[in-house]
Design a protein around this motif. Structure first.
Motif, PDB file in Angstrom:
ATOM      1  N   GLU A  90       0.826  -1.205   0.000  1.00 37.02           N
ATOM      2  CA  GLU A  90       0.000   0.000   0.000  1.00 37.02           C
ATOM      3  C   GLU A  90       0.861   1.255   0.000  1.00 37.02           C
ATOM      4  O   GLU A  90       0.550   2.236  -0.689  1.00 37.02           O
ATOM      5  CB  GLU A  90      -0.950  -0.016   1.193  1.00 37.02           C
ATOM      6  CG  GLU A  90      -2.017  -1.098   1.097  1.00 37.02           C
ATOM      7  CD  GLU A  90      -3.136  -0.942   2.107  1.00 37.02           C
ATOM      8  OE1 GLU A  90      -3.256   0.147   2.721  1.00 37.02           O
ATOM      9  OE2 GLU A  90      -3.912  -1.896   2.287  1.00 37.02           O
ATOM     10  N   LEU A  91       1.955   1.233   0.754  1.00 35.03           N
ATOM     11  CA  LEU A  91       2.839   2.398   0.785  1.00 35.03           C
ATOM     12  C   LEU A  91       3.531   2.597  -0.564  1.00 35.03           C
ATOM     13  O   LEU A  91       3.654   3.730  -1.055  1.00 35.03           O
ATOM     14  CB  LEU A  91       3.874   2.233   1.898  1.00 35.03           C
ATOM     15  CG  LEU A  91       4.811   3.426   2.157  1.00 35.03           C
ATOM     16  CD1 LEU A  91       4.016   4.698   2.432  1.00 35.03           C
ATOM     17  CD2 LEU A  91       5.750   3.126   3.317  1.00 35.03           C
ATOM     18  N   LEU A  92       3.974   1.498  -1.195  1.00 36.72           N
ATOM     19  CA  LEU A  92       4.580   1.589  -2.516  1.00 36.72           C
ATOM     20  C   LEU A  92       3.590   2.160  -3.529  1.00 36.72           C
ATOM     21  O   LEU A  92       3.966   2.968  -4.393  1.00 36.72           O
ATOM     22  CB  LEU A  92       5.053   0.214  -2.978  1.00 36.72           C
ATOM     23  CG  LEU A  92       6.412  -0.271  -2.478  1.00 36.72           C
ATOM     24  CD1 LEU A  92       6.617  -1.730  -2.862  1.00 36.72           C
ATOM     25  CD2 LEU A  92       7.535   0.582  -3.048  1.00 36.72           C
ATOM     26  N   ALA A  93       2.333   1.729  -3.458  1.00 38.60           N
ATOM     27  CA  ALA A  93       1.320   2.259  -4.363  1.00 38.60           C
ATOM     28  C   ALA A  93       1.144   3.759  -4.168  1.00 38.60           C
ATOM     29  O   ALA A  93       1.019   4.516  -5.147  1.00 38.60           O
ATOM     30  CB  ALA A  93      -0.009   1.533  -4.145  1.00 38.60           C
ATOM     31  N   SER A  94       1.165   4.205  -2.927  1.00 35.20           N
ATOM     32  CA  SER A  94       1.015   5.632  -2.645  1.00 35.20           C
ATOM     33  C   SER A  94       2.209   6.426  -3.176  1.00 35.20           C
ATOM     34  O   SER A  94       2.041   7.528  -3.721  1.00 35.20           O
ATOM     35  CB  SER A  94       0.867   5.854  -1.141  1.00 35.20           C
ATOM     36  OG  SER A  94      -0.307   5.227  -0.650  1.00 35.20           O
ATOM     37  N   ILE A  95       3.404   5.872  -3.018  1.00 34.29           N
ATOM     38  CA  ILE A  95       4.596   6.530  -3.565  1.00 34.29           C
ATOM     39  C   ILE A  95       4.495   6.597  -5.086  1.00 34.29           C
ATOM     40  O   ILE A  95       4.799   7.623  -5.713  1.00 34.29           O
ATOM     41  CB  ILE A  95       5.867   5.778  -3.135  1.00 34.29           C
ATOM     42  CG1 ILE A  95       6.091   5.916  -1.627  1.00 34.29           C
ATOM     43  CG2 ILE A  95       7.094   6.302  -3.899  1.00 34.29           C
ATOM     44  CD1 ILE A  95       7.190   5.020  -1.083  1.00 34.29           C
TER      45      ILE A  95
END
Length: 337
Positions: A90-95
């Motif tokens: 989820e954090l990678l997607a946000s980045i």
């Protein structure tokens, strides 16, 4: 002019093919802003078609990108945390969304630093504009030394005393206190804490202890349970507590995945959630909304985190980028309302 093994395509060849000057070809191949994106794309296509020998100094990002960012995950307890971990996905997607909004590209590195030398390698051998490290592990002092080198990087993680580098993370102390205070307001008095020894978990544990003290509940060392950042570790830890006959009526977990592992152990032991034990997680991952029961949790805004992490690399001189993300208690079924 195509390279057939006996000759090589030159800048002059590409200039003739494109109908532009040699200097324009050189600038286009090096992605200089004076050359239009359309011209760059045409010249790069010709260069590939005619086997022009690309140099290591050429830009790593596709033509027209405003920059590129490398994503690096440090070792935790002797191993790299899997990128398949739901929170990091989820954090990678946000980045990625934040980078795309800035016309920037990102790559996920195979490097998993364990020491200062590894951190230096990660920031000096990439042609990226900067590096986002997903987690500090136990590398706080090494990151401080890295900051002295002038490397452009930012860390997703806790803010530490004496910190020289920029980090973006939630207010872990407040988040841990909010999770535990919610359980005490529900009348829970024997509250298990599930977390590891990473900086974020330690800060959330301090919040847990503060909330117990504020409620007049004495901390019980038997209920402070170390676990890894994974579902199976939490499930095994809660199963051990149950088998040892340790009584508890609440669980404050340092991640949603840990909380879901705890719930799985409770259900296997036919212990009702939330009837017998109320459970609070931390993160507000998608899984927390899809679980049975749905998970009460402390929300940290990963979408905003992505924006701030990308801005820290692309706007390094901007002084007003906040390092703390606000936390919010999201009440769902695992606490009974």
């Amino acid at each position: 002019m195509t390279n057939n093994g006996n000759s090589k395509t030159t800048l002059e060849d590409l200039a003739k093919l494109a109908g532009v000057s040699v200097s324009t070809v050189s600038r286009a191949l090096n992605d200089q802003p004076l050359i239009s994106t359309r011209t760059k794309q045409r010249i790069w296509a010709l260069a590939r078609e005619h086997d022009y020998p690309f140099r290591a100094s050429m830009p790593s990002a596709p033509i027209g990108a405003e920059g590129s960012i490398a994503i690096v995950t440090p070792h935790m307890r002797g191993r790299a945390l899997p990128l398949s971990h739901p929170f990091f996905l989820e954090l990678l997607a946000s980045i990625g969304e934040a980078a795309r909004a800035r016309s920037c590209d990102f790559t996920v590195s195979h490097v998993a630093p364990e020491n200062l030398a590894d951190l230096v390698l990660a920031t000096t051998t990439s042609r990226a504009s900067g590096v986002i490290f997903l987690g500090q592990s136990m590398l706080h002092d090494a990151f401080n030394e890295l900051a002295d080198t002038g490397a452009r990087f930012v860390v997703w993680g806790a803010h530490m005393p004496g910190q020289k580098y920029r980090s973006i993370g939630s207010d872990n102390l407040l988040g841990g206190r909010r999770a535990t205070s919610h359980l005490t307001r529900l009348g829970r008095k024997a509250i298990v804490f599930l977390g590891g020894n990473d900086p974020e978990a330690l800060q959330r544990r301090r919040g847990y202890l503060d909330a117990l003290a504020e409620s007049g509940i004495e901390a019980d060392s038997r209920l402070i349970t170390p676990v890894e950042f994974e579902l199976e570790s939490a499930e095994a830890a809660v199963t051990r507590l149950i088998k040892r006959g340790v009584a508890f009526d609440g669980i404050a977990a340092t991640s949603d995945l840990i909380a879901l592992g705890a719930i799985r152990a409770l259900r296997r032991a036919e212990i009702s959630v939330p009837g017998d034990v109320s459970v609070v997680g931390y993160d507000d991952m998608l899984l927390s909304r899809l679980s049975t029961p749905t998970l009460t949790t402390i929300k940290q805004d990963t979408y905003r985190a992505g924006e701030l992490l990308v801005a820290s690399i692309l706007d390094p001189g901007q002084a007003d980028i906040p390092g703390f993300l606000p936390t919010e208690l999201i009440v769902r079924e695992s606490c009974g309302g």
